[in-house]
Design a protein around this motif. Structure first.
Motif, PDB file in Angstrom:
ATOM      1  N   ALA A 150      -5.652   0.628  -2.324  1.00  0.00           N
ATOM      2  CA  ALA A 150      -6.681  -0.549  -2.225  1.00  0.00           C
ATOM      3  C   ALA A 150      -6.287  -1.350  -3.303  1.00  0.00           C
ATOM      4  N   ASP A 151      -6.575  -2.551  -3.071  1.00  0.00           N
ATOM      5  CA  ASP A 151      -6.643  -3.775  -3.792  1.00  0.00           C
ATOM      6  C   ASP A 151      -7.563  -3.618  -4.986  1.00  0.00           C
ATOM      7  N   ALA A 152      -7.403  -3.740  -6.184  1.00  0.00           N
ATOM      8  CA  ALA A 152      -8.528  -3.560  -7.347  1.00  0.00           C
ATOM      9  C   ALA A 152      -8.822  -4.926  -7.906  1.00  0.00           C
ATOM     10  N   ASN A 153      -7.969  -5.905  -7.429  1.00  0.00           N
ATOM     11  CA  ASN A 153      -8.371  -7.250  -8.263  1.00  0.00           C
ATOM     12  C   ASN A 153      -9.364  -8.099  -7.850  1.00  0.00           C
ATOM     13  N   LEU A 154     -10.501  -8.142  -8.521  1.00  0.00           N
ATOM     14  CA  LEU A 154     -11.625  -8.761  -8.127  1.00  0.00           C
ATOM     15  C   LEU A 154     -11.298 -10.296  -8.200  1.00  0.00           C
ATOM     16  N   ASP A 155     -10.481 -10.784  -8.833  1.00  0.00           N
ATOM     17  CA  ASP A 155     -10.139 -12.269  -8.806  1.00  0.00           C
ATOM     18  C   ASP A 155      -9.424 -12.828  -7.624  1.00  0.00           C
ATOM     19  N   TRP A 185      -2.612  12.728  13.193  1.00  0.00           N
ATOM     20  CA  TRP A 185      -3.014  11.933  12.095  1.00  0.00           C
ATOM     21  C   TRP A 185      -3.738  10.906  12.256  1.00  0.00           C
ATOM     22  N   VAL A 186      -4.505  10.306  11.488  1.00  0.00           N
ATOM     23  CA  VAL A 186      -5.433   9.089  11.418  1.00  0.00           C
ATOM     24  C   VAL A 186      -5.156   8.177  10.325  1.00  0.00           C
ATOM     25  N   ALA A 187      -4.809   6.774  10.700  1.00  0.00           N
ATOM     26  CA  ALA A 187      -4.609   5.784   9.668  1.00  0.00           C
ATOM     27  C   ALA A 187      -5.578   4.636   9.944  1.00  0.00           C
ATOM     28  N   ALA A 188      -5.783   3.797   8.970  1.00  0.00           N
ATOM     29  CA  ALA A 188      -6.627   2.718   9.221  1.00  0.00           C
ATOM     30  C   ALA A 188      -6.043   1.776   8.042  1.00  0.00           C
ATOM     31  N   GLY A 189      -6.149   0.428   8.451  1.00  0.00           N
ATOM     32  CA  GLY A 189      -5.864  -0.770   7.600  1.00  0.00           C
ATOM     33  C   GLY A 189      -7.118  -1.800   7.646  1.00  0.00           C
ATOM     34  N   ILE A 190      -7.561  -2.385   6.669  1.00  0.00           N
ATOM     35  CA  ILE A 190      -8.545  -3.392   6.517  1.00  0.00           C
ATOM     36  C   ILE A 190      -8.036  -4.664   5.949  1.00  0.00           C
ATOM     37  N   THR A 191      -8.245  -5.671   6.532  1.00  0.00           N
ATOM     38  CA  THR A 191      -7.779  -7.034   6.090  1.00  0.00           C
ATOM     39  C   THR A 191      -8.769  -7.905   6.303  1.00  0.00           C
ATOM     40  N   VAL A 192      -8.824  -9.150   5.417  1.00  0.00           N
ATOM     41  CA  VAL A 192      -9.811  -9.999   5.572  1.00  0.00           C
ATOM     42  C   VAL A 192      -9.137 -11.505   5.376  1.00  0.00           C
ATOM     43  N   ASP A 193      -9.614 -12.369   5.759  1.00  0.00           N
ATOM     44  CA  ASP A 193      -9.074 -13.878   5.536  1.00  0.00           C
ATOM     45  C   ASP A 193     -10.363 -14.647   5.572  1.00  0.00           C
ATOM     46  N   LYS A 194     -10.330 -15.796   5.461  1.00  0.00           N
ATOM     47  CA  LYS A 194     -11.521 -16.809   5.453  1.00  0.00           C
ATOM     48  C   LYS A 194     -12.168 -16.961   6.748  1.00  0.00           C
ATOM     49  N   SER A 195     -11.407 -16.404   7.736  1.00  0.00           N
ATOM     50  CA  SER A 195     -12.069 -16.538   9.372  1.00  0.00           C
ATOM     51  C   SER A 195     -12.427 -15.297   9.676  1.00  0.00           C
ATOM     52  N   ALA A 196     -12.189 -14.080   9.384  1.00  0.00           N
ATOM     53  CA  ALA A 196     -12.381 -12.812   9.702  1.00  0.00           C
ATOM     54  C   ALA A 196     -12.163 -11.707   8.940  1.00  0.00           C
ATOM     55  N   LEU A 197     -12.913 -10.563   9.117  1.00  0.00           N
ATOM     56  CA  LEU A 197     -12.589  -9.323   8.718  1.00  0.00           C
ATOM     57  C   LEU A 197     -12.122  -8.483   9.903  1.00  0.00           C
ATOM     58  N   HIS A 198     -11.253  -7.540   9.583  1.00  0.00           N
ATOM     59  CA  HIS A 198     -10.499  -6.809  10.594  1.00  0.00           C
ATOM     60  C   HIS A 198     -10.227  -5.580  10.274  1.00  0.00           C
ATOM     61  N   LEU A 199     -10.657  -4.572  11.160  1.00  0.00           N
ATOM     62  CA  LEU A 199     -10.650  -3.111  10.639  1.00  0.00           C
ATOM     63  C   LEU A 199      -9.443  -2.709  12.069  1.00  0.00           C
ATOM     64  N   SER A 248      -2.108  -4.280   3.723  1.00  0.00           N
ATOM     65  CA  SER A 248      -3.794  -4.805   3.723  1.00  0.00           C
ATOM     66  C   SER A 248      -4.407  -4.208   2.576  1.00  0.00           C
ATOM     67  N   PHE A 249      -5.416  -4.858   2.282  1.00  0.00           N
ATOM     68  CA  PHE A 249      -6.204  -4.941   1.150  1.00  0.00           C
ATOM     69  C   PHE A 249      -6.597  -3.439   0.962  1.00  0.00           C
ATOM     70  N   ALA A 250      -6.851  -2.598   2.125  1.00  0.00           N
ATOM     71  CA  ALA A 250      -7.097  -1.421   1.901  1.00  0.00           C
ATOM     72  C   ALA A 250      -6.399  -0.339   3.088  1.00  0.00           C
ATOM     73  N   THR A 251      -5.775   0.582   2.754  1.00  0.00           N
ATOM     74  CA  THR A 251      -4.919   1.346   3.524  1.00  0.00           C
ATOM     75  C   THR A 251      -5.274   2.765   3.387  1.00  0.00           C
ATOM     76  N   ALA A 252      -5.489   3.771   4.454  1.00  0.00           N
ATOM     77  CA  ALA A 252      -5.774   4.994   4.298  1.00  0.00           C
ATOM     78  C   ALA A 252      -5.130   5.947   5.411  1.00  0.00           C
ATOM     79  N   GLY A 307       0.901  -1.173   0.138  1.00  0.00           N
ATOM     80  CA  GLY A 307       0.007  -0.003   0.005  1.00  0.00           C
ATOM     81  C   GLY A 307       0.641   1.178   0.035  1.00  0.00           C
ATOM     82  N   THR A 308       2.160   1.268   0.188  1.00  0.00           N
ATOM     83  CA  THR A 308       2.914   2.227   0.335  1.00  0.00           C
ATOM     84  C   THR A 308       3.792   2.617  -0.938  1.00  0.00           C
ATOM     85  N   ASP A 309       3.765   1.624  -1.902  1.00  0.00           N
ATOM     86  CA  ASP A 309       4.653   1.743  -2.926  1.00  0.00           C
ATOM     87  C   ASP A 309       4.498   3.207  -3.829  1.00  0.00           C
ATOM     88  N   ALA A 310       3.397   3.356  -3.948  1.00  0.00           N
ATOM     89  CA  ALA A 310       3.067   4.719  -4.796  1.00  0.00           C
ATOM     90  C   ALA A 310       3.388   6.158  -4.006  1.00  0.00           C
TER      91      ALA A 310
END
Length: 428
Positions: A47-52, A202-216, A172-176, A30-33
């Motif tokens: 954010a990840d934009a790959n629907l697959d 400052w405020v930062a957030a990361g959102i991740t998910v796997d097959k067992s849980a969503l995490h903010l 993470s899938f989405a970082t702000a 998320g920080t490459d750009a």
């Protein structure tokens, strides 16, 4: 790129709804750009934009197809965006954000076509290749600021940004991320909410998910948040409770909201009667025969004042739900349970599913608030409320599949000058 900012932000939010980890090991972080974003940028979202991706498969299973992610997206939009989309807000002029998008498309022509769709008036969006990224902007100045960041100091070099990413992670899938200056550019009501939250640097957030849980995971630096406490009253919540919310000094929160003119009118009138509820409290829900049993328990600093406030609240709610008030020393309860009714033995904290949920969420010993919910048993109540309020007619594709969720744990905590909010929602 002002007009495009809102549309791109909406797209990012739709992607963030997917909130998961990418399954591809080669996916960029998320920080490459950020190495091409000016250090003075007000905000940055990646954010990840790959629907697959595997995470999107999980999200589709939980929520159904996300609006706008149909075959046209895969044909025209995804090739234009590549695997990850990054948006930076460079400034705000006349209330409109000046933003740039940075992507690595698999089809540059489709990105150029997409950029043109955002043309409005004198604003014309073009694409330039800078530092290996396709940059979309509407002005020569914006492109130059990206070039300058690439050869000089960038957001990736910013101490606050680096600290924020070290807290929430950059893969993470989405970082702000938003700086204090960026937060100050928000609309009046949102700025007021930020002040209520303690005016962080400052405020930062990361959102991740796997097959067992969503995490903010949300972090804020320098915010003047309430002191942490040990949620002792959770021990009073009976075993088998469906929902439990621990809090402390709700009167102070209400006072901060009341001090904001733009928020004062939005505060429901019944909450005004809770200004005397200082001290620790817990709200919990138990299964009932016809209706669930709702109880609000407060260990009040001024129990007499708390009892008066809760009696007034019970009077306001009498047409919808019969409530009564009990006082036992400094403890005051508001409940719809019949007098003399036993809630059974044992504590919610002794229930093994609750122990497991708290351990998985890594709940600290001291919090600024804490919530637990058994979504499976809470779902019928939520669905009944949605029907009563006329909000139960959502399209199936927009409705979360509650039967696929397990438990929810959410809490606030702080360590020194760092505050955090975490939410963990398990899946079945």
């Amino acid at each position: 790129m002002r007009a495009a900012a809102a549309a791109l932000a909406l797209g990012l939010l739709l992607v963030a709804a997917g909130c998961g980890n990418s399954s591809a090991a080669t996916r960029s972080s998320g920080t490459d750009a950020a190495t091409l974003v000016p250090a003075s940028a007000l905000a940055y979202v990646s954010a990840d934009a790959n629907l697959d991706s595997q995470s999107w498969q999980v999200v589709t299973d939980l929520f159904g197809p996300i609006v706008g992610t149909d075959a046209n997206y895969k044909r025209d939009i995804q090739p234009a965006l590549g695997d990850r989309v990054n948006l930076a807000v460079l400034g705000v002029e006349d209330g409109k954000p000046e933003a740039v998008a940075l992507v690595k498309p698999t089809d540059v022509a489709k990105l150029q076509a997409l950029a043109k769709k955002f043309d409005q008036g004198t604003e014309h969006y073009t694409v330039e290749n800078i530092g290996g990224w396709s940059v979309v902007a509407d002005s020569a100045a914006a492109f130059q600021s990206v070039r300058d960041a690439g050869t000089g100091t960038s957001l990736a070099d910013n101490a606050d940004f680096k600290s924020a990413m070290s807290q929430v992670g950059d893969s993470s899938f989405a970082t702000a991320y938003a700086s204090g200056s960026g937060v100050a550019q928000l609309p009046p009501k949102l700025r007021a909410l930020v002040r209520v939250a303690g005016s962080p640097r400052w405020v930062a957030a990361g959102i991740t998910v796997d097959k067992s849980a969503l995490h903010l995971d949300v972090r804020a630096a320098g915010a003047s948040t309430p002191a942490a406490y040990k949620p002792a009253l959770l021990n009073d919540v009976p075993s088998g409770a469906i929902l439990a919310v621990s809090f402390k000094d709700v009167n102070q929160l209400l006072a901060r909201i009341q001090a904001e003119p733009t928020l004062r009118a939005s505060l429901p009138s019944f909450l005004n009667g809770l200004k005397s509820l200082g001290g620790e409290g817990v709200l919990y829900l138990l299964p009932g025969t016809l209706l669930p049993v709702i109880t609000l328990e407060v260990q009040a600093r001024d129990p007499a004042a708390a009892a008066r406030s809760l009696r007034a609240l019970a009077a306001q709610a009498s047409k919808l739900l019969p409530l009564r008030v009990e006082r036992h020393g400094n403890t005051v309860l508001l409940t719809n349970a019949a007098a003399g009714t036993s809630s059974g033995s044992g504590s919610l904290l002794e229930d093994q599913p609750v122990k497991d949920a708290f351990a998985a969420a890594d709940v600290p010993a001291e919090v600024t608030w804490l919530a637990y919910a058994d979504i499976q048993r809470l779902a019928p109540i939520l669905q009944a409320l949605a029907s009563l309020t006329g909000k139960g007619q959502s399209k199936p594709s927009a409705t979360p599949k509650l039967e696929k969720f397990g438990t929810l744990v959410a809490f606030g905590a702080r360590s020194g000058s760092m505050s955090r909010l975490e939410v963990r929602l398990t899946t079945r």
